[in-house]
Each structure stands twice: as C-alpha cells, then as structure tokens.
Design an enzyme around this catalytic site. Structure first.
Site, PDB file in Angstrom:
ATOM      1  N   ASP A 100      -9.350  20.049 -63.881  1.00 42.47           N
ATOM      2  CA  ASP A 100     -10.036  19.800 -62.619  1.00 42.47           C
ATOM      3  C   ASP A 100     -10.985  20.945 -62.304  1.00 42.47           C
ATOM      4  O   ASP A 100     -10.556  22.070 -62.051  1.00 42.47           O
ATOM      5  CB  ASP A 100      -9.016  19.659 -61.487  1.00 42.47           C
ATOM      6  N   MET A 119      -9.333   7.614 -57.881  1.00 42.47           N
ATOM      7  CA  MET A 119      -8.516   8.675 -57.277  1.00 42.47           C
ATOM      8  C   MET A 119      -7.458   8.058 -56.372  1.00 42.47           C
ATOM      9  O   MET A 119      -7.787   7.258 -55.489  1.00 42.47           O
ATOM     10  CB  MET A 119      -9.397   9.637 -56.468  1.00 42.47           C
ATOM     11  N   MET A 168     -13.522  22.315 -59.650  1.00 39.15           N
ATOM     12  CA  MET A 168     -13.853  22.141 -58.229  1.00 39.15           C
ATOM     13  C   MET A 168     -14.761  23.283 -57.789  1.00 39.15           C
ATOM     14  O   MET A 168     -14.562  24.425 -58.186  1.00 39.15           O
ATOM     15  CB  MET A 168     -12.581  22.143 -57.384  1.00 39.15           C
ATOM     16  N   HIS A 209     -12.629  16.735 -65.337  1.00 40.20           N
ATOM     17  CA  HIS A 209     -12.877  15.979 -64.100  1.00 40.20           C
ATOM     18  C   HIS A 209     -13.667  16.892 -63.166  1.00 40.20           C
ATOM     19  O   HIS A 209     -13.123  17.846 -62.603  1.00 40.20           O
ATOM     20  CB  HIS A 209     -11.533  15.569 -63.489  1.00 40.20           C
ATOM     21  N   HIS A 235      -6.016  17.269 -68.689  1.00 34.16           N
ATOM     22  CA  HIS A 235      -6.936  16.962 -67.592  1.00 34.16           C
ATOM     23  C   HIS A 235      -7.261  18.264 -66.865  1.00 34.16           C
ATOM     24  O   HIS A 235      -6.370  18.933 -66.333  1.00 34.16           O
ATOM     25  CB  HIS A 235      -6.261  15.966 -66.637  1.00 34.16           C
ATOM     26  N   ASP A 268      -5.466   9.167 -60.882  1.00 28.78           N
ATOM     27  CA  ASP A 268      -5.211  10.596 -60.722  1.00 28.78           C
ATOM     28  C   ASP A 268      -4.822  10.867 -59.285  1.00 28.78           C
ATOM     29  O   ASP A 268      -5.583  10.593 -58.364  1.00 28.78           O
ATOM     30  CB  ASP A 268      -6.488  11.365 -61.095  1.00 28.78           C
ATOM     31  N   SER A 270      -2.338  17.214 -65.750  1.00 26.44           N
ATOM     32  CA  SER A 270      -3.346  17.972 -65.016  1.00 26.44           C
ATOM     33  C   SER A 270      -2.977  19.449 -64.936  1.00 26.44           C
ATOM     34  O   SER A 270      -1.924  19.816 -64.415  1.00 26.44           O
ATOM     35  CB  SER A 270      -3.491  17.425 -63.602  1.00 26.44           C
ATOM     36  N   MET A 302     -15.255  17.722 -59.971  1.00 28.87           N
ATOM     37  CA  MET A 302     -15.330  17.465 -58.536  1.00 28.87           C
ATOM     38  C   MET A 302     -16.330  18.454 -57.963  1.00 28.87           C
ATOM     39  O   MET A 302     -15.976  19.406 -57.277  1.00 28.87           O
ATOM     40  CB  MET A 302     -13.953  17.617 -57.910  1.00 28.87           C
TER      41      MET A 302
END
Length: 218
Positions: free
Chosen positions: A31, A133, A33, A62, A29, A171, A6, A64
């Site tokens: 993220d 998660m 957000m 990913h 990975h 994760d 990540s 979010m």
C-alpha cells in the site's frame, strides 16, 4: 483464487523478514499512500524497489496517491507485476492503463467504497483487475464493509459480459469470517492484512484463507 497479504499490517522495520513469512502467498500487496489522496503516509518507490529485490512473491502495488498518471508508471517500470491506481485520482485512466501494460505490469483500477463502478465499466478492456475497496482506504485493521458486496457482484457480472481474464480483488477487513462472502460475490483475489500478519504463523494463515475460498470457482 489468490491470496495477497498486505504489508500494511507487517513490521515496517523488518520488511524482508515479513515478506519471507508469506513466501507461500500469490502476491505481496504493498500500500503506497501519499497523505493527500488518503490521510496516511506509508512508503514510496525507493522502498518498493528494495522490496522487489528481496520479495519471494510478485508485488501487487496499490497506489492510494494523487496524480497516478504521473507516478504509477514508475512502479511498473521498477518491476511491480501488478499496479493499481485509484479511478478517483486518475485524469486519463485509459492511457494510464495502457502505459502500465506497456511497461510489463498488470493494470488495475481501484474503487473507494463511495465510488460507483457503472461509470467506468467501459474501461474493462484496458484492465487486468478491478479492486473493490471493502474499507475506506487509509488505515489497516478496519472492519469489513458488507455493503460493498453488491459492487463486487456487479463487477464480476460485468467481467463475465465483457469476457477476458480480469480479476476482481477485495481489500479491507478480509478475514476468515468475511472472505467466503467475498468469494461468493465473485472476488478471486483477496487482500488480507491483520488476518495474516496478526497470526503467529503467517504462512499457515495464508493456507487457511486459501482453503476457505477454494470451493468457490466462477
């Protein structure tokens, strides 16, 4: 058994160099957000597009974010090979998953720790991966939530029943001490942030994690 380091734990000022440090991983990975769905703001599509141009490994995005129905397809169209939306935020997950696949990405659904899997089991035929998660999403460096392991097991059992090549990803707080528990519960894609990027040699950390899960095949 795949390792997806990540970038949340990487140096954001040197992302190209940080990607090169994990060239032996299966995925990177990323993220995304939005400070709405989760209480943090990281990076968005322009940065992901830049990462796609330099990444030595495929990108596992990913998301979010709120309104993935609107925003997620752009990540697939940009070239992310896997795009994960949160089921809690999707209005029409079936259509969204189909749109992601049509754009050439693997479609994945993520579940927050407080979200039950059972109500969404019927979506499995539309999906290529389910992300359980193992921390509350928003920040890196959190402690692994052991109470999510039964959910990992539940997803793996459902995948076995339905058939098809659906990966189960974990994760959050995934490290040497916790990764084997995840593998035993049925996970086969492992997101590790600080366990990889906190190590002096990130590539060696990837290999160590891979060695720990190699014995667990489902």
């Amino acid at each position: 058994m795949q390792i997806s380091p990540s970038l949340l734990s990487a140096d954001f000022a040197n992302l190209e160099a940080e990607l090169k440090r994990i060239a032996n991983a299966d995925w990177a990975h990323v993220d995304v957000m939005d400070a709405h769905f989760v209480p943090n703001l990281t990076l968005g599509l322009p940065v992901v597009e830049a990462l796609l141009r330099v990444s030595p490994v495929p990108i596992d995005a990913h998301l979010m974010i709120d309104d993935p129905d609107r925003w997620a397809p752009g990540y697939a169209e940009a070239g992310c090979q896997s795009v994960t939306f949160h089921i809690e935020a999707a209005r029409d997950p079936r259509t969204l998953a189909r749109t992601l696949r049509a754009a050439g990405a693997r479609a994945a659904m993520a579940l927050k720790p407080g979200t039950a899997f059972a109500p969404y089991e019927d979506l499995l035929p539309e999906l290529d991966m389910v992300l359980v998660m193992t921390v509350e999403p928003g920040f890196g460096g959190q402690s692994f939530m052991t109470d999510q392991l039964p959910k990992v097991r539940e997803v793996r059992d459902a995948v076995k029943r339905h058939g098809g090549e659906i990966w189960v990803q974990v994760d959050g707080g995934v490290s040497g001490p916790t990764i084997e528990q995840c593998a035993e519960a049925g996970a086969d894609v492992f997101v590790a942030g600080s366990a990889v990027y906190g190590a002096e040699d990130a590539a060696a950390a990837v290999e160590e994690l891979r060695a720990l899960v190699r014995g667990h095949h489902h």
